[in-house]
Structure formats: structure tokens, C-alpha cells
Design a protein around this motif. Sequence first.
Motif, mmCIF file in Angstrom:
data_model
loop_
_atom_site.group_PDB
_atom_site.id
_atom_site.type_symbol
_atom_site.label_atom_id
_atom_site.label_comp_id
_atom_site.label_asym_id
_atom_site.label_seq_id
_atom_site.Cartn_x
_atom_site.Cartn_y
_atom_site.Cartn_z
ATOM 1 N N GLN A 114 0.765 -1.181 -0.026
ATOM 2 C CA GLN A 114 0.185 -0.077 0.045
ATOM 3 C C GLN A 114 0.876 1.058 0.150
ATOM 4 N N ASN A 140 -4.577 -2.339 -4.777
ATOM 5 C CA ASN A 140 -4.145 -2.868 -3.639
ATOM 6 C C ASN A 140 -5.063 -3.395 -2.836
ATOM 7 N N CYS A 142 -6.749 -4.961 0.844
ATOM 8 C CA CYS A 142 -6.526 -4.918 2.155
ATOM 9 C C CYS A 142 -7.616 -6.120 2.715
ATOM 10 N N TYR A 147 -9.202 0.182 4.714
ATOM 11 C CA TYR A 147 -9.315 1.334 3.611
ATOM 12 C C TYR A 147 -9.694 2.874 4.159
ATOM 13 N N ILE A 150 -6.385 4.140 5.271
ATOM 14 C CA ILE A 150 -5.343 4.284 4.272
ATOM 15 C C ILE A 150 -5.545 5.559 3.526
#
Length: 161
Positions: A114, A140, A142, A147, A150
Motif C-alpha cells: 500500500q 491494492n 486489504c 481502507y 489508508i
Amino acid sequence: MADTTIPERIPINLVVNGERRALEVVPWTTLLDMLRDRLELTGTKKGCDHGQCGACTVLVDGRRVNSCLTLAVMKDGAEITTIEGLAKDGTLHPLQQAFIDHDAFQCGYCTPGQICSAAGLLAEGRARDADEIRELMSGNLCRCGAYPNIVAAIEQAMSRP
Ligand code: FES
Ligand code: FES
């Protein structure tokens, strides 16, 4: 008749995290396996090994690539940056700090990919808001579902001068 024998090992030269590395690799070695198994840079993770999860993302000449889909011999002469190469002189990369600030990881397995992907995204300069970050980070995955944090972390790093 032309010799069609594939050589057992091919010499390649790379600059990995600023260090020159000369290696001989069998032609089918992926960049991911070369980094992890030969150079012991295990920060880059193997998730799907099929180009679908982004866990193996590294920067090649500043652009993000899935290292599981890239043969090492194709990158002879390239400059590779892995998660191990992002911090400088003991100072975390702004994205690494932002991921900590925003709790943007849980198990952390996807995190190196990430962060490398986000570093590539920032260099591309195409994302202007959270929606565009989501779109451009969609390769990417997860599995912990981190998210929102991120995206918040990348927004923080993007807003730095
Ligand atoms: S391990 Fe490369 S994309 Fe999943
Ligand atoms: S933090 Fe666990 S996979 Fe993303």
C-alpha cells in the motif's frame, strides 16, 4: 542452426534501495522472489502471486509495479525501491508516518505494498481527492478492511508541501 538453448542463469545489474547489486538469476525468477529470496528484502509481501492483490508492489524507476508479475531479467539496469528503502537517515517517509498517525493497518500484511503504491501515486500527481485516491489505489487489496484510514493517511501525505 540458431542455438535456442535458454541460459541457466542470466547476469543482471540493479540499483536496489540505492545500492548496486549484481546477480545471476534463472530466467523465470520474478522480481518479487529475487527481492525476497536472494536479497532478503522480505518487507515486500507475496499475497496472491497472480497480480491481483498488490501486496508485492515496489517502485521500478519510480513507477509502481506488481513485482510478482515482473521477471527480474526484464528490469536489468533499473532502479528498484522497496519498503526498506523509503525511510531516509532514520526518518520515516511521510507516508509511513501518515500510516502510523491514521492507524492505517491492522495485520500489516498489505501495508508495504500500500505504501509503495501510494508513493507511486503521489509521484504521478493524478489524485486530487479521496475518490481519486480510492480509484488509483484500487489495485491494492486489504483483507483487514483498513481502507478509510489508508485513504486518510494518503491524503495527509498528499497535503504536505
Ligand atoms: S502478490 Fe503480486 S499482486 Fe498479489
Ligand atoms: S492491514 Fe491486514 S491486509 Fe491490510
